[in-house]
Design a protein around this motif. Structure first.
Motif, PDB file in Angstrom:
ATOM      1  N   PRO A 284       0.829  -1.142   0.188  1.00 45.39           N
ATOM      2  CA  PRO A 284       0.095  -0.235   0.582  1.00 45.39           C
ATOM      3  C   PRO A 284       1.059   1.287   0.103  1.00 45.39           C
ATOM      4  CG  PRO A 284      -1.016  -1.298   1.406  1.00 45.39           C
ATOM      5  CD  PRO A 284       0.406  -2.380   0.887  1.00 45.39           C
ATOM      6  N   GLY A 285       0.098   2.703  -0.892  1.00 47.03           N
ATOM      7  CA  GLY A 285       1.146   3.504  -0.687  1.00 47.03           C
ATOM      8  C   GLY A 285       2.401   3.403  -1.945  1.00 47.03           C
ATOM      9  N   GLY A 286       2.511   2.055  -2.448  1.00 44.63           N
ATOM     10  CA  GLY A 286       4.400   2.282  -3.199  1.00 44.63           C
ATOM     11  C   GLY A 286       3.900   2.237  -4.278  1.00 44.63           C
ATOM     12  N   SER A 287       3.651   2.552  -5.194  1.00 45.48           N
ATOM     13  CA  SER A 287       2.863   2.534  -6.238  1.00 45.48           C
ATOM     14  C   SER A 287       1.985   3.075  -6.760  1.00 45.48           C
ATOM     15  CB  SER A 287       2.626   1.444  -7.415  1.00 45.48           C
ATOM     16  OG  SER A 287       3.033   0.958  -8.815  1.00 45.48           O
ATOM     17  N   VAL A 288       2.112   4.376  -7.863  1.00 47.19           N
ATOM     18  CA  VAL A 288       1.428   5.334  -8.862  1.00 47.19           C
ATOM     19  C   VAL A 288       2.152   5.311 -10.227  1.00 47.19           C
ATOM     20  CG1 VAL A 288       1.350   6.447  -7.026  1.00 47.19           C
ATOM     21  CG2 VAL A 288       3.161   7.709  -8.475  1.00 47.19           C
ATOM     22  N   TYR A 289       1.024   5.722 -10.903  1.00 47.71           N
ATOM     23  CA  TYR A 289       1.546   6.145 -11.744  1.00 47.71           C
ATOM     24  C   TYR A 289       1.093   7.295 -13.355  1.00 47.71           C
ATOM     25  CZ  TYR A 289      -2.712   5.480 -14.420  1.00 47.71           C
ATOM     26  OH  TYR A 289      -4.429   5.507 -14.919  1.00 47.71           O
ATOM     27  N   GLN A 290       2.276   7.724 -13.744  1.00 44.05           N
ATOM     28  CA  GLN A 290       1.853   8.972 -14.211  1.00 44.05           C
ATOM     29  C   GLN A 290       1.695   8.723 -16.316  1.00 44.05           C
ATOM     30  OE1 GLN A 290       6.563   9.593 -13.174  1.00 44.05           O
ATOM     31  NE2 GLN A 290       5.188  11.878 -12.972  1.00 44.05           N
ATOM     32  N   PRO A 291      -0.120   8.888 -15.825  1.00 45.02           N
ATOM     33  CA  PRO A 291      -0.510   8.797 -17.484  1.00 45.02           C
ATOM     34  C   PRO A 291       0.120   9.857 -18.720  1.00 45.02           C
ATOM     35  CG  PRO A 291      -1.817   9.882 -15.968  1.00 45.02           C
ATOM     36  CD  PRO A 291      -1.186   9.505 -15.187  1.00 45.02           C
ATOM     37  N   ASP A 292       0.092  10.959 -18.323  1.00 45.78           N
ATOM     38  CA  ASP A 292       1.022  11.845 -19.594  1.00 45.78           C
ATOM     39  C   ASP A 292       2.359  11.369 -19.817  1.00 45.78           C
ATOM     40  OD1 ASP A 292      -1.395  13.269 -19.495  1.00 45.78           O
ATOM     41  OD2 ASP A 292      -0.990  14.722 -17.862  1.00 45.78           O
ATOM     42  N   ARG A 293       3.210  11.052 -18.588  1.00 40.46           N
ATOM     43  CA  ARG A 293       3.868  10.578 -19.750  1.00 40.46           C
ATOM     44  C   ARG A 293       4.052   9.089 -20.172  1.00 40.46           C
ATOM     45  NH1 ARG A 293       9.564   9.104 -15.139  1.00 40.46           N
ATOM     46  NH2 ARG A 293      10.671   8.255 -16.071  1.00 40.46           N
ATOM     47  N   GLU A 294       3.637   8.121 -19.411  1.00 41.22           N
ATOM     48  CA  GLU A 294       3.361   7.163 -19.754  1.00 41.22           C
ATOM     49  C   GLU A 294       2.788   7.111 -21.338  1.00 41.22           C
ATOM     50  OE1 GLU A 294       3.163   3.031 -20.023  1.00 41.22           O
ATOM     51  OE2 GLU A 294       3.575   4.630 -18.421  1.00 41.22           O
ATOM     52  N   LEU A 295       1.787   7.954 -21.513  1.00 42.28           N
ATOM     53  CA  LEU A 295       1.813   8.319 -22.915  1.00 42.28           C
ATOM     54  C   LEU A 295       3.201   8.707 -23.916  1.00 42.28           C
ATOM     55  CD1 LEU A 295      -1.466   9.952 -23.689  1.00 42.28           C
ATOM     56  CD2 LEU A 295      -1.265   7.535 -23.726  1.00 42.28           C
ATOM     57  N   VAL A 296       3.512   9.521 -23.061  1.00 42.76           N
ATOM     58  CA  VAL A 296       4.986  10.462 -23.625  1.00 42.76           C
ATOM     59  C   VAL A 296       6.386   9.067 -23.914  1.00 42.76           C
ATOM     60  CG1 VAL A 296       7.554  10.569 -23.509  1.00 42.76           C
ATOM     61  CG2 VAL A 296       4.969  12.308 -23.039  1.00 42.76           C
ATOM     62  N   GLY A 297       6.250   8.124 -22.763  1.00 47.30           N
ATOM     63  CA  GLY A 297       7.152   6.354 -23.436  1.00 47.30           C
ATOM     64  C   GLY A 297       6.562   5.983 -24.158  1.00 47.30           C
ATOM     65  N   GLN A 298       5.118   5.703 -24.516  1.00 48.86           N
ATOM     66  CA  GLN A 298       4.686   5.058 -25.012  1.00 48.86           C
ATOM     67  C   GLN A 298       4.654   5.308 -26.412  1.00 48.86           C
ATOM     68  OE1 GLN A 298       4.162   1.601 -24.995  1.00 48.86           O
ATOM     69  NE2 GLN A 298       3.802   1.636 -22.550  1.00 48.86           N
ATOM     70  N   GLY A 299       4.734   6.581 -26.812  1.00 47.53           N
ATOM     71  CA  GLY A 299       4.703   7.166 -28.420  1.00 47.53           C
ATOM     72  C   GLY A 299       6.555   7.088 -28.679  1.00 47.53           C
ATOM     73  N   LEU A 300       7.425   7.607 -27.959  1.00 52.82           N
ATOM     74  CA  LEU A 300       8.421   6.821 -28.246  1.00 52.82           C
ATOM     75  C   LEU A 300       9.440   5.960 -28.211  1.00 52.82           C
ATOM     76  CD1 LEU A 300      10.330   9.862 -25.389  1.00 52.82           C
ATOM     77  CD2 LEU A 300       9.937  10.259 -28.160  1.00 52.82           C
ATOM     78  N   ALA A 301       8.682   4.872 -27.633  1.00 53.31           N
ATOM     79  CA  ALA A 301       8.834   3.532 -27.466  1.00 53.31           C
ATOM     80  C   ALA A 301       8.644   3.128 -29.372  1.00 53.31           C
ATOM     81  CB  ALA A 301       7.983   2.618 -26.409  1.00 53.31           C
ATOM     82  N   SER A 302       7.234   3.416 -29.843  1.00 49.96           N
ATOM     83  CA  SER A 302       6.898   2.892 -31.370  1.00 49.96           C
ATOM     84  C   SER A 302       7.512   3.499 -32.062  1.00 49.96           C
ATOM     85  CB  SER A 302       5.607   3.731 -31.342  1.00 49.96           C
ATOM     86  OG  SER A 302       4.368   2.305 -30.266  1.00 49.96           O
ATOM     87  N   VAL A 303       8.171   4.825 -32.081  1.00 47.84           N
ATOM     88  CA  VAL A 303       8.791   5.338 -32.869  1.00 47.84           C
ATOM     89  C   VAL A 303      10.571   4.937 -33.274  1.00 47.84           C
ATOM     90  CG1 VAL A 303      10.300   7.858 -33.336  1.00 47.84           C
ATOM     91  CG2 VAL A 303       7.703   7.753 -32.248  1.00 47.84           C
ATOM     92  N   ALA A 304      10.761   4.025 -31.960  1.00 45.96           N
ATOM     93  CA  ALA A 304      12.176   3.471 -31.775  1.00 45.96           C
ATOM     94  C   ALA A 304      12.123   1.969 -32.604  1.00 45.96           C
ATOM     95  CB  ALA A 304      12.502   4.111 -30.112  1.00 45.96           C
ATOM     96  N   SER A 305      10.981   1.304 -31.998  1.00 48.14           N
ATOM     97  CA  SER A 305      10.473   0.405 -33.537  1.00 48.14           C
ATOM     98  C   SER A 305      10.442   0.389 -34.258  1.00 48.14           C
ATOM     99  CB  SER A 305       8.807  -0.334 -31.853  1.00 48.14           C
ATOM    100  OG  SER A 305       8.288  -1.674 -32.726  1.00 48.14           O
ATOM    101  N   GLY A 306       9.421   0.972 -34.689  1.00 51.18           N
ATOM    102  CA  GLY A 306       9.479   1.899 -36.092  1.00 51.18           C
ATOM    103  C   GLY A 306      11.071   2.013 -36.853  1.00 51.18           C
ATOM    104  N   LEU A 307      11.778   2.535 -36.393  1.00 48.54           N
ATOM    105  CA  LEU A 307      12.526   2.730 -37.067  1.00 48.54           C
ATOM    106  C   LEU A 307      13.880   1.569 -37.285  1.00 48.54           C
ATOM    107  CD1 LEU A 307      13.679   6.334 -35.185  1.00 48.54           C
ATOM    108  CD2 LEU A 307      12.859   5.673 -36.976  1.00 48.54           C
ATOM    109  N   PHE A 308      13.352   1.044 -36.409  1.00 44.79           N
ATOM    110  CA  PHE A 308      14.398  -0.669 -36.392  1.00 44.79           C
ATOM    111  C   PHE A 308      13.695  -1.634 -36.576  1.00 44.79           C
ATOM    112  CE2 PHE A 308      16.863   1.698 -32.839  1.00 44.79           C
ATOM    113  CZ  PHE A 308      17.746   0.629 -32.768  1.00 44.79           C
ATOM    114  N   GLY A 309      12.104  -1.552 -37.459  1.00 47.10           N
ATOM    115  CA  GLY A 309      11.575  -2.440 -38.081  1.00 47.10           C
ATOM    116  C   GLY A 309      10.868  -3.174 -37.360  1.00 47.10           C
ATOM    117  N   GLY A 310      10.393  -3.185 -36.086  1.00 49.51           N
ATOM    118  CA  GLY A 310       9.617  -3.233 -35.268  1.00 49.51           C
ATOM    119  C   GLY A 310       8.400  -2.535 -35.309  1.00 49.51           C
TER     120      GLY A 310
END
Length: 571
Positions: A284-310
């Motif tokens: 309890p109290g040990g985890s939260v998440y930041q939805p806006d930062r999560e979208l930033v990270g997932q967006g950059l992850a897909s961009v990187a994946s596309g550059l490498f052929g994923g």
């Protein structure tokens, strides 16, 4: 620090994302290895299922897995290829070819990135639970149907509805000259399914899917069974390449990129929310998440994946759950998971290339059956007719038509039922006048409006008050607004029309209890201006009723009350 700078820093990695104390580091390493072992067959299977190939699944798990872990907004999220993304990507591959995947992946990533920067991360909270469960059930059905061709040893015919493709594959297998390939493929699926279902009962820590794939591959190699294999895989990560961007390609793939981006954002945010809830339940109290930062990270992850052929990446709920249950403390575990798969690419592509496609089909079939439990389905169906209808409609549209449209339609259906419920809970009641009865009280009508005066209920309220006032020889109407929780523009305009209509018929209208939060709207649309006199606005019910009785007394002096309907008493 300016607010804009502080907001930007919230979207960036920080030192507090990690805990390098020996105990925490050990827990993250063990959890990462466990998730990597579980994710390997799924990465291969989803790559094949999308139509791009197993190599794309591995690349996505590695590249997107690292980028999303480091830059995302969740401490426990594990990202990579998923069943939902494979489902939505397969028609794109069938229509535009595998070469279109790199561009559509980068475009989708940019859209998700922009959504994160624009602070749209909380939008997932507006997706109702029956819609989420219906969508999950639909995805599970599609994943299962997608595996039918490989399960019977028949090449899939891309570009068609999954149900049509599955039935066609069954027909092709049944009409073939020999049933040997189909029987061998079905045997692989059956062995994988039995292994995945029985091993967890022996020990929950055993990576059942990996053991099942290894067992079936060894058996097939030993007997030389005639089944299709994954085929050759690259022995290293490909070099990053910018996809070719032309106006024509943007026109053709723009819609697909938006749909993929919407799916990636919703699935990732839902997975991150589930991960935070699971981690918080364990500590309890040990985890939260930041939805806006999560979208930033997932967006950059897909961009990187596309550059490498994923392929486009999202948060993977199943792998994220394994990560949390394995004791992961920080995002380092997700990074380790990606490194485990990277080691497979460099060290074991030979054995991996010999894995039967039917074995991967078996893994995904079992996975799809586990995506929605019977208990959850019973809970949704038992939550009422509106929840059951929303659940069923979302699941049907997901399977029959389109994934993103399914969410949109599901939200619209849920919103319709919610508005109907609010409208039913809103209404008007005629109350007796307070205090001892006095002569002429029968010509004063006291109406109490409660709930919400909005477009869904305004017409009904207006009609009920008007009919009661006109047919009951009413001289004065008192409207109690103190119990209205919400008033929208339509409701405010309807109140103005109600006052105007009654005054035109010779009925004096008094208003009691206008709340401050509603006053500006009622004033702006002219509802209060329709009152005959500014003194007809009251804060006290007793004062309003006494004023109404005085109107009746003055109007009735020397005249029968039924004949005073046209009089215009003064204030």
């Amino acid at each position: 620090m300016s607010p804009r700078t502080a907001a930007l820093r919230d979207l960036l990695p920080r030192r507090s994302d990690y805990d390098l104390r020996p105990r925490t580091l050990r827990a993250d390493l063990l959890a990462g290895v466990t998730v990597g072992v579980v994710a390997l067959p799924l990465a291969l299977a989803f790559g094949v299922s999308s139509g791009i190939g197993a190599a794309a699944g591995l690349v996505t798990a590695v590249v997107a897995g690292v980028v999303a872990a480091v830059l995302g907004g969740s401490h426990h999220q594990v990202s990579g290829p998923t069943g939902a993304m494979a489902v939505v990507l397969a028609p794109v591959v069938a229509t535009h070819g595998p070469g279109s995947v790199a561009l559509v992946t980068v475009l989708a990533g940019v859209v998700v990135l922009v959504a994160g920067v624009a602070r749209l991360g909380r939008v997932v909270t507006y997706v109702p639970w029956p819609v989420v469960e219906g969508f999950t059930l639909g995805i599970a059905c599609i994943i299962f149907l997608q595996q039918v061709p490989a399960a019977v040893g028949v090449p899939a015919d891309p570009g068609h509805n999954t149900l049509v493709t599955a039935l066609a594959a069954l027909g092709t297998a049944a009409s073939a000259g020999t049933l040997a390939p189909a029987l061998w493929a079905l045997g692989c699926v059956a062995l994988v399914a039995v292994t995945m279902l029985l091993l967890p009962r022996l020990h929950p820590g055993i990576p059942a899917s990996l053991v099942a794939v290894v067992l079936v591959t060894a058996l097939v190699e030993a007997v030389g069974a005639p089944v299709a294999r994954i085929g050759a895989l690259p022995a290293s990560l490909p070099a990053p390449v910018l996809p070719s961007v032309t106006p024509g390609a943007l026109r053709e793939l723009g819609g697909a990129a938006l749909a993929i981006a919407a799916l990636a954002a919703i699935e990732s945010l839902l997975s991150a929310r589930v991960a935070a809830s699971m981690a918080q339940a364990g500590s309890p109290g040990g985890s939260v998440y930041q939805p806006d930062r999560e979208l930033v990270g997932q967006g950059l992850a897909s961009v990187a994946s596309g550059l490498f052929g994923g392929m486009p990446a999202t948060g993977a709920i199943a792998r994220t759950a394994v990560n949390v249950r394995s004791g992961a403390r920080t995002r380092l575990a997700a990074v380790v998971h990606a490194l485990v798969i990277l080691a497979v690419i460099y060290l074991a592509t030979g054995p991996v290339s010999r894995i039967p496609l039917a074995a991967l089909a078996g893994v995904l079939m079992v996975t799809s059956l586990r995506m929605t439990s019977a208990r959850t389905a019973r809970a949704v169906l038992g939550a009422g007719r509106s929840s059951a209808a929303t659940f069923a409609v979302t699941a049907f549209v997901t399977v029959a038509f389109d994934l993103v449209q399914a969410i949109e339609i599901g939200v619209v259906v849920a919103a319709f039922f919610a508005l109907r419920a609010v409208a039913r809970a809103s209404g008007v009641h005629r109350d007796p006048l307070p205090g001892p009865a006095q002569p002429g009280d029968e010509h004063v009508a006291l109406f109490r409006l409660e709930g919400s005066m909005f477009f869904g209920a305004a017409e009904r309220v207006l009609t009920e008050v008007t009919d009661a006032s006109v047919h009951d020889d009413v001289v004065v109407v008192v409207l109690r607004l103190s119990q209205l929780r919400m008033v929208d523009a339509t409701g405010a305009k309807a109140l103005g029309e109600l006052v105007e209509g009654l005054e035109a018929r010779g009925v004096t209208v008094l208003v009691k209890g206008v709340q401050e939060r509603h006053r500006a709207l009622l004033t702006n649309v002219g509802a209060l201006a329709e009152l005959r006199h500014e003194n007809h606005l009251f804060d006290s019910l007793d004062a309003a009723v006494e004023h109404a009785r005085s109107h009746v007394r003055r109007a009735a002096q020397g005249t029968d009350v039924p004949q005073v309907r046209g009089l215009r008493p003064s204030a």
